[in-house]
Each structure stands twice: as structure tokens, then as C-alpha cells.
Write an enzyme that holds these catalytic residues in place. Structure first.
Site, short mmCIF file in Angstrom:
data_model
loop_
_atom_site.label_atom_id
_atom_site.label_comp_id
_atom_site.label_asym_id
_atom_site.label_seq_id
_atom_site.Cartn_x
_atom_site.Cartn_y
_atom_site.Cartn_z
N LYS A 1 0.86 -1.20 0.00
CA LYS A 1 0.00 0.00 0.00
C LYS A 1 0.88 1.22 0.00
CE LYS A 1 -4.50 0.82 0.25
NZ LYS A 1 -5.56 -0.13 -0.12
N ASP B 1 -6.68 4.16 -4.96
CA ASP B 1 -7.31 4.00 -3.65
C ASP B 1 -7.98 5.35 -3.35
OD1 ASP B 1 -7.33 1.85 -1.38
OD2 ASP B 1 -6.95 3.71 -0.32
N1 GLU Z 1 -7.11 0.02 -3.44
C1 GLU Z 1 -7.86 -1.15 -3.73
C2 GLU Z 1 -7.97 -2.03 -2.50
O1 GLU Z 1 -7.85 -1.56 -1.40
C3 GLU Z 1 -7.34 -1.89 -4.96
C4 GLU Z 1 -5.93 -2.40 -4.87
C5 GLU Z 1 -5.40 -2.94 -6.19
O2 GLU Z 1 -6.14 -3.03 -7.16
O3 GLU Z 1 -4.20 -3.26 -6.22
O4 GLU Z 1 -8.23 -3.19 -2.58
#
Ligand code: GLU
Length: 423
Positions: A113, A153
Site C-alpha cells: 500500500k 485508492d
Molecule cells: N485500493 C484497492 C484495495 O484496497 C485496490 C488495490 C489494487 O487493485 O491493487 O483493494
């Protein structure tokens, strides 16, 4: 430390919540202590402070993070959020949740993240682009298509991902679309990615509704958060015949017992910047909204919304966590005792990263799928994962979050064990 019983405990941070959830399941699974310790901390954490030239000619220094929680099952995967209140602690929690999420739906990724402390609503598009490009440059040795793959996100979107793809590609001298997912279609984004988080959430709501004997046409729905996940979930549920009685965003909420039209609410938000003030609806606070009687409550905003303080007052039958970490462990216990079913984030919002995986596969193969293929495979993945979690919940007599964690943590532990410890 012993906390006197009279003292009200301070709310746990997102990372404390993530650790509590993990520790409980690691104990339950009886994991080898060494393997358990590996999964308890992030494998790598990067913090960067970087300058951005603002439109008025001044220079401002921003702080950003990228955390790779675990890469035993594949490259780290997870979004980047732009938010004034984002912290390293929060990003560590979100990275850990991504590890479990990818394992629950069994896609070959670990968890990561990122976050940048900034208020994107107060930055011009040009400032936002320079900030995104400089942040990408600062983390470019850390990320990569077979190492760590960012995605959208909170308060980032396809355009942000386009800038990340371009910046990374410029550094390498050729176009590398697979470094990031959630890109614009023109840059190798996948059809269906934009709606995927919400669509996946709706697939598991449909599965749960069957078990609960809940008929979705006519069911009442409340959605907290009207961003990419919340607004699309409201639209898809409305299309299934649900009555969306309340929605909200960071500025407040709106309520209409007769049901809102999510498309019209979105048009209003696009025009005015908020759902608040939508014609014909009553205004309602975000806290009050969570306590409305409804069949399905979809928290689709931020962490720590359903806590021990308000869990006793929730009047939903089913809570589907489109957001990451909206429910604390104490609230989980209260909801479970009260018979309110929770579809946990690592299952309920895994549709986003699932279609991110499809996007990455398409980029690596230079071979693109139709929207029907994407949605069909997403449906299969969500149904298969729901059923696997449901079976564990039944067999072990535990709530769905514990069951999802048991499945995920076991899969990651097996990968670590199979790889062995280097050297
Ligand atoms: N931000 C999204 C999540 O929390 C997607 C993450 C992604 O597609 O890598 O799952």
C-alpha cells in the site's frame, strides 16, 4: 500495562486493529512461531519526503509512504491513497490487509500500500500531476511489474495511475503498463476495472442474501461514502431493484425513505462537490446514517467507522465492507453476538484487486479481454471465495472475518513454508 477499568480506552489505530485481527487468527491456526512472526511485520517500508513546485512558484515538501507487507505469494499489490490524514501506521495496516485480501481470492500477489499526505481537493490538476510524478520517481526503485504494483485508492483514480505508468516508463526508456493497474483504457487499463470493487461487493452480497433468505429487489440499502466503491455499489444495487435510502460522503449524508436514484445523486455530486443538498432528500449525519434500519449497510469510506461505541445501535441485517477496515474487533464481536452478518473487507472489496490482477495479466500478455469476460471471471472468483469462506465459517463456527483470515493466513503461511527461509 494495566489500564484502569474506569478509563475509556483510546480508539485503536488501524495497524493495532490489523495486528489484533492477525494475532487472534495466528493463535487459532496454531502457526509455527517463526512463520507467524514473519507475517506479523511488513517486509519493507519506504518513507519519502519530496519537493513539489506549486502553481504560485513556491516549493512545498510532501511526505509519502510505500509499504510491502508480504511478497511470499507474488509481487506486492495495493493502492496509493492521497489524504491529508494518511499515516505510516495506516498504510502498514492497509498493506497487511492487501496480503490477506489477495490470498482470500487466491490471486498470485502479496500485499502492499502507499499513501501521500496531501489534500488533493486543494491542489490544482497540474500540482496533482507534479506531486504524483515526483512521488513515483521517489519510489520507482521500490515498485515494478514483478515487484510491487500500485493501483487507485482513496482520492486517486485512473488519471493518477496514467501519470504513474508514464513516469515509471520514462525512467526505463519504454512503456511498461504492468507497473500499475487501474489505468485509463487508452493505456492498457482493463474494461470493468473502474466498477470492479463495487461489482465484486455486490456479487458477495447476492451470495449472502441467498443464505439469509433476503430478497434483494425491494431490500433497503444504506451506503456510507460516495467515491468509486460507494457510488458504483449504490448504482448496481439500485439496478438490482434495491431501495437505496441513504448515502453520504465526507461532507454529510442524505436520506429518502422512498429511495434515491444513485445516478442522479452522482450527477449532483459532480456538479456541487457533494451529495449534500440533493433535491428532495433530508440531510443526515454520517454517524446517524450508520444506525438507520436497513437490510444492507455498505461502509465504503474509511477505517474505524463501526466501533464498540455504535455497534450496539446498528440496525442492518448485513454489513458489506466495501471500505478497508471500517469495523473494529470489538464491534465485530458485538455484531456477531447480535446476529448481524458482516462480509469482511478482505472478501467484500476484493473485486478491485481481482480485476487489477486481470489487468496485469492482460498487460503482460498484450492480449485484451471483453468486459463480459472480465465480469464473468470476477463473478466466478467472488463466488468461489465467498463459498470457501462460508464453509470455514460453518465448519469452525466462527464469523466470516475470522473464516476469511483463517483461509488467507494459512495460504500465506503455506507459501512461506514452501519457499523456505533464505539462506
Ligand atoms: N485500493 C484497492 C484495495 O484496497 C485496490 C488495490 C489494487 O487493485 O491493487 O483493494
Amino acid at each position: 500495562m494495566v489500564i484502569p477499568v474506569t478509563e475509556k480506552p483510546t480508539p485503536a489505530s488501524a495497524y493495532e486493529v490489523a495486528l489484533q485481527q492477525y494475532d487472534a487468527v495466528a493463535r487459532r491456526l496454531g502457526l509455527d512461531p517463526g512463520i507467524s512472526a514473519i507475517m506479523r511485520s511488513p517486509r519493507a517500508t519506504l518513507e519519502v519526503n519530496f519537493p513539489v513546485k506549486m502553481d504560485d512558484g513556491s516549493v512545498q515538501v510532501f511526505t509519502g509512504f510505500r509499504v510491502q507487507h508480504n511478497t511470499a505469494r507474488g509481487p506486492a499489490k495495493g493502492g496509493i491513497r492521497f489524504h491529508p490524514a494518511v499515516t505510516l501506521d495506516e498504510v502498514k495496516a492497509l498493506a497487511m490487509w492487501m496480503t490477506w485480501k489477495c490470498a482470500v481470492v487466491d490471486i498470485p500477489f502479496g500485499g502492499g500500500k502507499g499513501g501521500v499526505i496531501c489534500d488533493p481537493k486543494r491542489l490544482s490538476p497540474a500540482e496533482l500531476e507534479r506531486l504524483t510524478r515526483r512521488f513515483t520517481s521517489e519510489i520507482s526503485a521500490f515498485i515494478g511489474p514483478d515487484r510491487d504494483i500500485p493501483a487507485p485508492d482513496v482520492y486517486t483514480n485512473a488519471q493518477t495511475m496514467g501519470w504513474i505508468a508514464d513516469t515509471y516508463s520514462m525512467h526505463h526508456g519504454h512503456f511498461i503498463p504492468a507497473v500499475v493497474t487501474g489505468k485509463p483504457l487508452a493505456l492498457g487499463g482493463s474494461l470493468g476495472r473502474n466498477e470492479a470493487t463495487a461489482r465484486g461487493c455486490v456479487f458477495v452480497i447476492q451470495e449472502a442474501a441467498q443464505h439469509l433468505g433476503m430478497v434483494l429487489p425491494g431490500a433497503t440499502v444504506v451506503v456510507q461514502g460516495f467515491g468509486n466503491a460507494g457510488s458504483v455499489a449504490a448504482r448496481l444495487l439500485h439496478q438490482l431493484g434495491c431501495r437505496v435510502v441513504a448515502v453520504s460522503d465526507s461532507k454529510g449524508g442524505i436520506y429518502d425513505a422512498a429511495g434515491l436514484d444513485p445516478d442522479q445523486v452522482l450527477a449532483h455530486k459532480q456538479k456541487t462537490g457533494s451529495v449534500v443538498g440533493f433535491a428532495g432528500a433530508e440531510s443526515i449525519g454520517n454517524a446517524e446514517l450508520l444506525e438507520l434500519p436497513c437490510d444492507v449497510l455498505v461502509p465504503a469510506a474509511l477505517e474505524n467507522q463501526i466501533t464498540e461505541e455504535n455497534a450496539g445501535r446498528l440496525r442492518a441485517r448485513l454489513v458489506a465492507e466495501a471500505a478497508n477496515g471500517p469495523t473494529t474487533p470489538e464491534a465485530d464481536r458485538i455484531l456477531y453476538q447480535r446476529g448481524i452478518w458482516v462480509l469482511p473487507d478482505i472478501l467484500a472489496n476484493a473485486g478491485g484487486v481481482t480485476v487489477s490482477y486481470f489487468e496485469w495479466v492482460q498487460n503482460l500478455q498484450f492480449f485484451y479481454w471483453t468486459e463480459e469476460e472480465v465480469n464473468q471471471r470476477l463473478r466466478q472468483t467472488m463466488q468461489r471465495s465467498f463459498r470457501a469462506v462460508w464453509e470455514i465459517a460453518q465448519a469452525q463456527q466462527v464469523d466470516m472475518r475470522t473464516a476469511a483470515y483463517m483461509l488467507a493466513v494459512r495460504r500465506v503461511a503455506d507459501a512461506i513454508q514452501a519457499r523456505g527461509i533464505y539462506p
